[in-house]
Enzyme design. Structure first.
Site, mmCIF file in Angstrom:
data_model
loop_
_atom_site.group_PDB
_atom_site.id
_atom_site.type_symbol
_atom_site.label_atom_id
_atom_site.label_comp_id
_atom_site.label_asym_id
_atom_site.label_seq_id
_atom_site.Cartn_x
_atom_site.Cartn_y
_atom_site.Cartn_z
ATOM 1 N N GLU A 108 -5.817 -7.669 3.505
ATOM 2 C CA GLU A 108 -5.095 -8.263 4.614
ATOM 3 C C GLU A 108 -4.942 -7.292 5.773
ATOM 4 O O GLU A 108 -4.902 -6.076 5.593
ATOM 5 C CB GLU A 108 -3.707 -8.715 4.139
ATOM 6 C CG GLU A 108 -3.819 -9.828 3.104
ATOM 7 C CD GLU A 108 -2.482 -10.325 2.581
ATOM 8 O OE1 GLU A 108 -2.315 -11.547 2.487
ATOM 9 O OE2 GLU A 108 -1.604 -9.506 2.267
ATOM 10 N N CYS A 121 -1.822 -3.479 11.765
ATOM 11 C CA CYS A 121 -1.658 -2.770 10.489
ATOM 12 C C CYS A 121 -2.882 -3.098 9.644
ATOM 13 O O CYS A 121 -3.148 -4.264 9.355
ATOM 14 C CB CYS A 121 -0.381 -3.258 9.819
ATOM 15 S SG CYS A 121 -0.112 -2.558 8.186
ATOM 16 N N CYS A 128 -4.834 -1.010 -4.910
ATOM 17 C CA CYS A 128 -4.345 0.359 -4.756
ATOM 18 C C CYS A 128 -4.230 0.989 -6.140
ATOM 19 O O CYS A 128 -4.037 0.296 -7.127
ATOM 20 C CB CYS A 128 -2.970 0.336 -4.082
ATOM 21 S SG CYS A 128 -2.412 1.953 -3.505
ATOM 22 N N CYS A 132 3.271 2.335 -6.868
ATOM 23 C CA CYS A 132 4.652 2.581 -6.418
ATOM 24 C C CYS A 132 5.472 1.374 -6.879
ATOM 25 O O CYS A 132 5.063 0.222 -6.690
ATOM 26 C CB CYS A 132 4.701 2.733 -4.903
ATOM 27 S SG CYS A 132 3.723 4.138 -4.336
ATOM 28 N N CYS A 135 6.498 -1.576 -4.446
ATOM 29 C CA CYS A 135 5.467 -2.100 -3.530
ATOM 30 C C CYS A 135 4.654 -3.194 -4.206
ATOM 31 O O CYS A 135 4.161 -3.011 -5.327
ATOM 32 C CB CYS A 135 4.546 -0.966 -3.083
ATOM 33 S SG CYS A 135 3.207 -1.512 -2.012
ATOM 34 N N CYS A 362 6.107 -4.796 5.418
ATOM 35 C CA CYS A 362 5.708 -3.603 4.651
ATOM 36 C C CYS A 362 5.810 -3.867 3.164
ATOM 37 O O CYS A 362 6.831 -4.320 2.672
ATOM 38 C CB CYS A 362 6.643 -2.435 4.921
ATOM 39 S SG CYS A 362 6.650 -1.865 6.580
HETATM 40 N N1 SAH Z 1 -0.492 4.066 0.556
HETATM 41 C C1 SAH Z 1 -0.039 4.412 1.878
HETATM 42 C C2 SAH Z 1 -0.241 3.281 2.864
HETATM 43 C C3 SAH Z 1 0.657 2.076 2.643
HETATM 44 S S1 SAH Z 1 1.835 2.081 3.909
HETATM 45 C C4 SAH Z 1 1.402 4.858 1.812
HETATM 46 O O1 SAH Z 1 1.996 4.758 0.747
HETATM 47 O O2 SAH Z 1 1.910 5.366 2.794
HETATM 48 C C5 SAH Z 1 2.934 0.843 3.439
HETATM 49 C C6 SAH Z 1 4.351 1.290 3.643
HETATM 50 O O3 SAH Z 1 5.240 0.251 3.235
HETATM 51 C C7 SAH Z 1 4.667 2.503 2.787
HETATM 52 O O4 SAH Z 1 5.571 3.343 3.439
HETATM 53 C C8 SAH Z 1 5.305 1.846 1.611
HETATM 54 O O5 SAH Z 1 6.049 2.759 0.877
HETATM 55 C C9 SAH Z 1 6.145 0.776 2.283
HETATM 56 N N2 SAH Z 1 6.551 -0.276 1.356
HETATM 57 C C10 SAH Z 1 5.936 -0.641 0.229
HETATM 58 N N3 SAH Z 1 6.585 -1.657 -0.364
HETATM 59 C C11 SAH Z 1 7.638 -1.954 0.412
HETATM 60 C C12 SAH Z 1 8.651 -2.936 0.352
HETATM 61 N N4 SAH Z 1 8.689 -3.819 -0.624
HETATM 62 N N5 SAH Z 1 9.573 -2.970 1.345
HETATM 63 C C13 SAH Z 1 9.492 -2.091 2.359
HETATM 64 N N6 SAH Z 1 8.534 -1.160 2.487
HETATM 65 C C14 SAH Z 1 7.623 -1.080 1.516
#
Ligand code: SAH
Length: 398
Positions: A108, A121, A128, A132, A135, A362
């Protein structure tokens, strides 16, 4: 101008995908196709301009090339866009595209319009590896890395769909841009796809092409420490770190990569980031999780961790997704946290969630692509971009 006929090359070779090819690879391919040496540079520049300034999707439109050259290029080269599977519009103007790069490889991209900028974005991987725990993308296994062309194509597709090529061309170059900033904050870990992301960054920022300044390209990483200095040296982009926790104990739980590269090493890499200055600050992303990382003590610890690093802090209210284990912190808690960080002299805007109604915020991105067995994966390997842009299904909710 007279055009030398370009002899056909070996027909068994698959069409060479132009989008994403570095300039020298493009020149080499043209030479292989029999373009005379003295013309290679000019032809490469013409193609570059058609692709990245005018947004051509068809060699037939390239009117400064002879008919013979157009036909020959169409035969040996491809500029087809990947297919848009779905387009959703949020009530706040955010647009999300689900893009199929090849069968079984979907990711996406999200456009977020704001008053003073427009941010795209983009994804660097399908799925991935990082897992995490907060996420949504982390619940999807890695399918594969995206190629440089597939990464760049996300911007081309967004410009197509937003009508930006025409706006840009308006009034003799005085036209408008809708997309001014790029963030590698979609699906995937960009520093685990280093070479493709680097090649894509060079194309996105090329002043004779898409011309998005490196100051407006932000690469976000969960903290792949050994690649951070290289990102500064070889890409020169703005850096964002997904921090989310201020002790190794908490961060290990949220971002398991922390077990490999703990906070102290990550901070050391940030302090040494090439080009770091007050004008080029590192962004620290911090997702606000109720009762997990949102106490006043956490805020104070965060300030101490960042000492000496030109930084800004993005507080991200947790965006929920089905079966998530966490809740978003209360609003007062977020404000108290932000106050502590602000008083220490750091800008700490609370990021307004955008596109939540279409799961575009995010951490909400996920595609249905599944990891395939190696044999099946080879079959969908990125030989080139998938042909054809089928009809776009609109699921607008304006
Ligand atoms: N793998 C890279 C790129 C992804 S960026 C990284 O981790 O930085 C996506 C961003 O959204 C990251 O900062 C991630 O931690 C954040 N994110 C992931 N899940 C989220 C959620 N449920 N709510 C808010 N932010 C989230």
């Amino acid at each position: 101008m007279a055009e030398a006929a370009v002899p056909l090359s070996n027909d068994t070779q698959p069409a060479f995908p132009l989008v994403g090819a570095p300039r020298d690879a493009l020149r080499a391919r043209l030479a292989e196709l029999g373009v005379p040496d003295r013309q290679v540079g000019m032809r490469a520049s013409q193609l570059w301009n058609w692709l990245y300034v005018r947004g051509a999707t068809d060699f037939g439109a390239m009117t400064n090339l002879s008919k013979a050259a157009r036909a020959d290029f169409a035969h040996h080269l491809t500029i087809a866009r990947p297919e848009i599977i779905d387009e959703q519009h949020s009530s706040d103007g955010t647009v999300k595209w689900l893009i199929r790069f090849a069968p079984g490889a979907e990711a996406e991209a999200v456009y977020i319009p704001e008053a003073d900028r427009g941010t795209l974005c983009i994804s660097s991987q399908v799925g991935c590896t990082l897992n995490c725990t907060f996420c949504h993308t982390g619940t999807q296994r890695l399918v594969r890395n995206l190629t440089a062309g597939e990464i760049v194509s996300q911007l081309l597709i967004a410009k197509d769909r937003l009508g930006e090529w025409a706006l840009q061309a308006e009034a003799k170059g005085q036209g408008r841009r809708l997309i001014t900033n790029i963030v590698f904050m979609g699906m995937g870990e960009p520093l685990y796809n280093f070479a493709n992301v680097r090649d894509a960054v060079h194309i996105l920022s090329d002043p004779e092409g898409l011309s998005i300044s490196k100051r407006r390209i932000t690469l976000s990483t969960a903290g792949v420490v050994p690649e951070i200095p290289r990102a500064g040296q070889e890409m020169g982009v703005m850096l964002a770190i997904s921090l989310h926790g201020v002790t190794d104990e908490v961060r290990n739980r949220l971002v398991p990569l922390n077990k490999k590269y703990p906070i102290a090493e990550l901070m050391a890499a940030c302090r040494a980031y090439p080009g770091l200055s007050n004008a080029k600050r590192i962004t620290f992303e911090y997702v606000m999780l109720k009762g997990v990382n949102d106490s006043e003590a956490d805020a104070r610890k965060l300030v101490r961790l960042l000492e000496g690093i030109p930084a800004k802090i993005n507080l991200i209210p947790f965006n929920p997704w089905p079966d998530a284990l966490y809740d978003c912190s209360d609003w007062e808690t977020i404000e108290t946290f932000a106050d502590i960080v602000n008083r220490a002299g750091y800008a700490s805007p609370v990021r307004t969630p955008r596109g939540r109604d279409i799961m575009a915020a995010c951490g909400q991105l996920k595609s249905a692509s599944q990891k395939q067995r190696a044999s099946a994966r080879r079959a969908i390997a990125p030989a080139g971009l998938d042909a054809g842009t089928g009809k776009v299904r609109q699921t607008a909710a304006h």
